[in-house]
Design an enzyme around this catalytic site. Structure first.
Site, PDB file in Angstrom:
ATOM      1  N   GLY A 739       0.817  -1.199   0.000  1.00 47.70           N
ATOM      2  CA  GLY A 739       0.000   0.000   0.000  1.00 47.70           C
ATOM      3  C   GLY A 739       0.851   1.249   0.000  1.00 47.70           C
ATOM      4  O   GLY A 739       2.053   1.221   0.320  1.00 47.70           O
ATOM      5  N   CYS A 740       0.245   2.388  -0.339  1.00 51.74           N
ATOM      6  CA  CYS A 740       1.007   3.638  -0.446  1.00 51.74           C
ATOM      7  C   CYS A 740       1.522   4.096   0.912  1.00 51.74           C
ATOM      8  O   CYS A 740       2.720   4.380   1.078  1.00 51.74           O
ATOM      9  CB  CYS A 740       0.147   4.707  -1.103  1.00 51.74           C
ATOM     10  SG  CYS A 740      -1.490   4.909  -0.365  1.00 51.74           S
TER      11      CYS A 740
END
Length: 966
Positions: A739-740
């Protein structure tokens, strides 16, 4: 010519397959309507033997019985569609069947019909009412049923009786099914939660507020049909009576099944004046007018209103069927169906040119469905050019589930040269609607069909034609032309002007049929798995056009070969690797498409988006200079592409929880090939998943991976190469993209964790600010004449009022992801553990993209800012996509680092990598504060995805990524 071979369909009724309708006899599931009476006892005996004795029944036998109610092809097509609708992760996707109380009067017939579905491996969710039975008991006890607005007023006495009646009817149905060898599970509570609809007005009547699917899905996974009642329970534990029709509707909204069926004793909805059954109701076109009709009142009006509200919440492909129990098989497994079909539908159109619907959309329909194109016999360009040789009209529905082209030169009989239908178009009878619209405009019409059509059966054509001619599996049909002389004259004209290909005409063999090149000849039969449906009327056949057509076919193959050779020369003698992007509509998909457009070794072969199907992918051209058209790839398409070794890399850019079915389809396609036949030298198509579904290697730590038990139990490589190494990704066939937030947080904490500097008694606190693009997009209605849907951010700067907003303040999925993986880097008891992890707070900010993250980390020993900066500089030395800021503000600014020592938004927005700085150390030396950042759409998603694709395919890690000089 052979006039004696013409056949009027009235004279050839004997060749139309005998049709049977399910449920006319209780002794068997199928009873014969149109067979000679002397054959009926034998057939009934066979049915009884096979249906009622479960031990002697198998799927093949049941399938053969289905052939008596429809053609083999349509039955098998519907079976394939329904069988593929469900998956272990979502087993209740086939159908919701609501059983009216009156249907229990013929319990054996009902049980047989439901048992039939079970025998072929289909598991509908069954919800029943018990209104007539309840009324009978109440009246016997002196209670007069009371209704307000069609809703039963329910007091304590009525509810007590209702619970007893529901349970009795539920167990009766379960027992009847079990008697037939069909496993069934009574579910009389635990599914519906509710609250009072209006306690003062209706008493103990509820409205459903929540549905728990788990008991239903558990039943199906255990191999039993779930049998539900419509009672709900409030938060206080009060049982509430819910109208069964309404409960079925709410259940359908939650499950989004392929079919929604209401069984009643009448078998449909009927016109209040003529008494005729209404076969189809298209709500978009007919609802307003129907509700104004004087005969639409009371129960009918209530049902129509409920059906419209239900379908407004479901995909447009959903529909509701109102039928009798004995017509269930005919409704599900034939094109003609039974009872009344209610659907939202689409308004039909007709245009005098391709521009009316958009050239890209029409081109996509031809590309996906025209068998001549699929088999390589013709190109899309040739089809488009041939259509324009005569005046023509295009008919269809708004999403192009069906598109037809009718050629109509002045003074000549019209010819339907194309009839291209999607699976949904055939399944939902949209083909019939389009054909009826054509009939209104054209009193005479010719068209063609092939016997191997898997979308529209030849039976469908025979039923709508007044005459036909068939030879070698190809048929010519017509209506409105009754005299043989007129038919012959029309055929001569078609032959002379090349309006219909000669193979369909009752004339001598064409000399040109034997002059095709070997390559073209070998493609004349559609390959297995393609839908080879043809109503082609090739105008290229004719004196001067013949040579052009043949040259075009030969030139097409030569051109393709030379183009591929040119592409190979640009990639070191190898063809580019082919990428399929599933979920290409959002911001991340767009960012990845932009990167792929500049990649030296990758080419985007497929892009899938349900909303944008048929539209051109903007801003991308492949190596041949061609645009790529959005498709809506279903699981069978994905499986076939993998089984044909057509894709080297699959990128899944889907919302959390949706990847499992695609992964399963890819794996199934891969397993169908021997290693030597697979893409990537035996590796098969590699998968990079951008969702959170597979970021944890074992199920308990991932709330999403559990949707696919089989694939989640195996290892996925976690694709953060700067921390966890490259070799694991190079060896992997499946990579989970971090995920970011998780990417930035792990990069910002990892050096401290690896050195054992994190205080094990006090977890780090991480605060993240993200641009609103991280919240994703929603589809918005088209605002241009092309009809192309648009996208809009779920969260906007205006909605934030210039400020920021925290969300998921505890237990964010990234919090667990960060802690889980960083624990792998910890040394002994020093540092992070899976159990303690970190404290993470995400916040959305009023800029578009870019994450700024601040980490406050308690330390196990004292350090200086210089120590910390050197630790990070050494750890990330040589990493092309990581920028470690200096302690010297002037030096940083000289290198273009806007914030000096502390990274700012301008340092990360639109950049491919990750930056870190800050270097704040508490005066006591036991706490450090760091600031890191990245663009959530790039290093936080698309750029990192491309790193992983490159590594898994054996390419240079940063190929296609514009790396900035530090």
């Amino acid at each position: 010519m052979h006039p004696l071979k013409y056949t009027n369909n009235m004279q050839s009724a004997a060749r139309i397959p005998v049709r049977m309708v399910a449920g006319q006899r209780r002794a068997g599931l199928l009873a014969v309507r149109s067979m000679p009476s002397r054959t009926r006892p034998a057939v009934a005996a066979v049915q009884k033997r096979y249906i009622q004795n479960g031990s002697q029944t198998d799927r093949d036998t049941i399938t053969r019985l289905l052939y008596s109610i429809g053609s083999k092809r349509e039955v098998e097509r519907h079976l394939r569609i329904f069988s593929s609708s469900s998956h272990p992760s979502q087993p209740a996707k086939f159908a919701v069947i609501k059983v009216g109380g009156a249907v229990f009067d013929d319990l054996d017939e009902l049980a047989l019909s439901l048992s039939f579905l079970y025998k072929v491996g289909l598991y509908p969710v069954i919800l029943h009412g018990a209104g007539p039975q309840l009324n009978e008991i109440l009246e016997s006890e002196g209670v007069v049923p009371d209704y307000i607005d069609g809703i039963r007023v329910t007091n304590a006495k009525t509810l007590q009786v209702a619970r007893r009646v529901f349970l009795e009817q539920n167990l009766k149905l379960v027992a009847a099914l079990e008697k037939l060898g069909t496993r069934a599970r009574p579910i009389t509570s635990g599914v519906f939660s509710g609250e009072y609809l209006d306690k003062e007005k209706y008493g103990l009547v509820g409205k459903i507020t929540k549905i728990d699917k788990r008991p239903i899905e558990a039943s199906i996974r255990a191999g039993a049909l779930p049998i539900l009642t419509s009672l709900a329970e409030s938060n206080e534990g009060q049982i509430l009576n819910v109208n069964a029709d309404i409960a079925a509707g709410e259940l359908a909204k939650e499950l989004e099944p392929m079919k929604i069926v209401f069984l009643n004793d009448k078998g449909g909805l009927f016109h209040g004046v003529t008494g005729e059954k209404l076969d189809v109701i298209n709500l978009d076109e007919e609802y307003d007018q129907l509700m104004k009709e004087p005969w639409v009142k009371y129960g009918t009006k209530l049902k129509l209103r409920e059906f419209k509200e239900l379908l407004d919440h479901l995909p447009r492909s959903s529909s509701v069927a109102v039928i009798r129990a004995d017509a269930l098989q005919k409704e599900l497994f034939t094109d003609s169906g039974a009872g009344t079909l209610i659907r939202r539908g689409y308004k039909l159109f007709k245009h005098d040119g391709i521009e009316g619907i958009g050239a890209d959309r029409f081109r996509q329909a031809v590309h996906d469905r025209d068998p001549e194109v699929l088999s390589g016999y013709s190109s899309v360009t040739e089809v488009l050019n041939n259509i324009g040789n005569t005046p023509y009209t295009i008919y269809g529905d708004e999403p192009l589930d069906v598109v037809a082209v009718v050629s109509h030169p002045d003074g000549e009989i019209p010819v339907m040269t194309k009839l291209l239908a999607s699976r949904q178009g055939a399944l939902n009878n949209i083909v019939d609607n389009v054909f009826e619209k054509i009939k209104k405009d054209h009193k005479k019409l010719f068209w063609t069909a092939r016997a191997d059509d898997e979308t529209i059966s030849r039976q469908w054509h025979w039923e709508r034609a007044e005459g036909s001619f068939t030879r070698n599996g190809r048929s010519l049909f017509w209506y409105g032309v009754s005299r043989v002389e007129e038919v012959e004259a029309a055929i001569r004209t078609f032959e002379e002007k090349g309006r219909i290909e000669r193979v369909y005409l009752p004339v001598g063999p064409s000399a040109y049929q034997h002059k095709a090149t070997p390559a073209a000849s070998s493609s004349s039969a559609a390959p297995a798995g393609t839908r080879a449906y043809s109503t082609i009327a090739r105008s290229a056949f004719g004196s001067s056009a013949q040579q052009g057509f043949r040259a075009g076919r030969r030139g097409y193959a030569t051109s393709a070969a030379s183009t591929e050779a040119a592409a190979a020369s640009r990639t070191g003698g190898e063809s580019p690797k082919r990428v399929a992007l599933i979920g290409a509509r959002g911001y991340t998909g767009s960012a990845l498409v932009k990167l792929l457009g500049e990649h030296p070794d990758l080419e985007l072969a497929k892009v899938s988006s349900r909303a944008l199907k048929g539209f051109e992918l903007e801003g991308y051209r492949n190596r041949k200079g061609q645009s790529v058209i959005y498709e809506n790839l279903d699981f069978s398409n994905v499986e076939a592409l993998e089984a044909n070794a057509e894709i080297d890399a699959w990128v899944l850019a889907l919302p959390n929880g949706l990847a499992a079915k695609y992964v399963s389809a890819i794996e199934k396609g891969r397993s169908a090939l021997s290693p030597s036949a697979r893409a990537n030298g035996g590796k098969g198509g590699i998968i990079v998943d951008l969702s959170a579904d597979y970021r944890f290697k074992t199920l308990p730590q991932s709330p999403f991976a559990a949707v696919d038990q089989e694939t989640a139990s195996e290892d996925w490589a976690y694709g953060l190469p700067e921390l966890y190494g490259r070799q694991g990704i190079r060896d992997a066939t499946r990579v989970s993209n971090p995920g970011c937030y998780a990417t930035s947080a792990q990069l910002i904490l990892a050096p401290l964790v690896e050195e054992g500097l994190v205080d094990p008694t006090a977890p780090p606190a991480v605060f993240g600010l993200s641009g609103y693009s991280g919240a994703g997009t929603v589809t918005v209605d088209a605002t241009t004449p092309s009809g192309r849907p648009g996208s809009a951010p779920k969260v906007t700067a205006d909605s934030l009022g210039g400020g920021v907003k925290g969300y998921a303040l505890t237990d964010h999925i990234h919090e667990r992801e960060i802690g889980w993986h960083l624990a792998r880097l910890s040394k002994g008891e020093q540092g992070l553990t899976k159990e303690k992890g970190i404290a993470f707070v995400p916040t959305v900010a009023p800029w578009f993209s870019g994450i700024l993250m601040t980490a406050s980390v308690p330390l196990s020993k004292s350090v200086t800012a210089k120590d910390v900066q050197k630790l990070y500089a050494d750890r990330y030395a040589g990493e092309a996509l990581i920028d470690v800021f200096s302690l010297n503000e002037k030096e940083n600014k000289e290198k273009g680092r806007t914030g000096g020592v502390v990274p700012m938004l301008a340092d990360v927005e639109g950049k491919q990598g990750w930056s870190v700085g800050g270097w704040g150390v508490h005066s006591g030396g036991r706490r450090v504060v760091l600031v890191g950042g990245l663009d959530n759409l790039l290093k936080g998603a698309a750029t990192q995805c491309l790193q992983n694709v490159n590594l898994a395919l054996g390419l240079e890690e940063t190929a296609g990524i514009p790396v900035e000089r530090k």
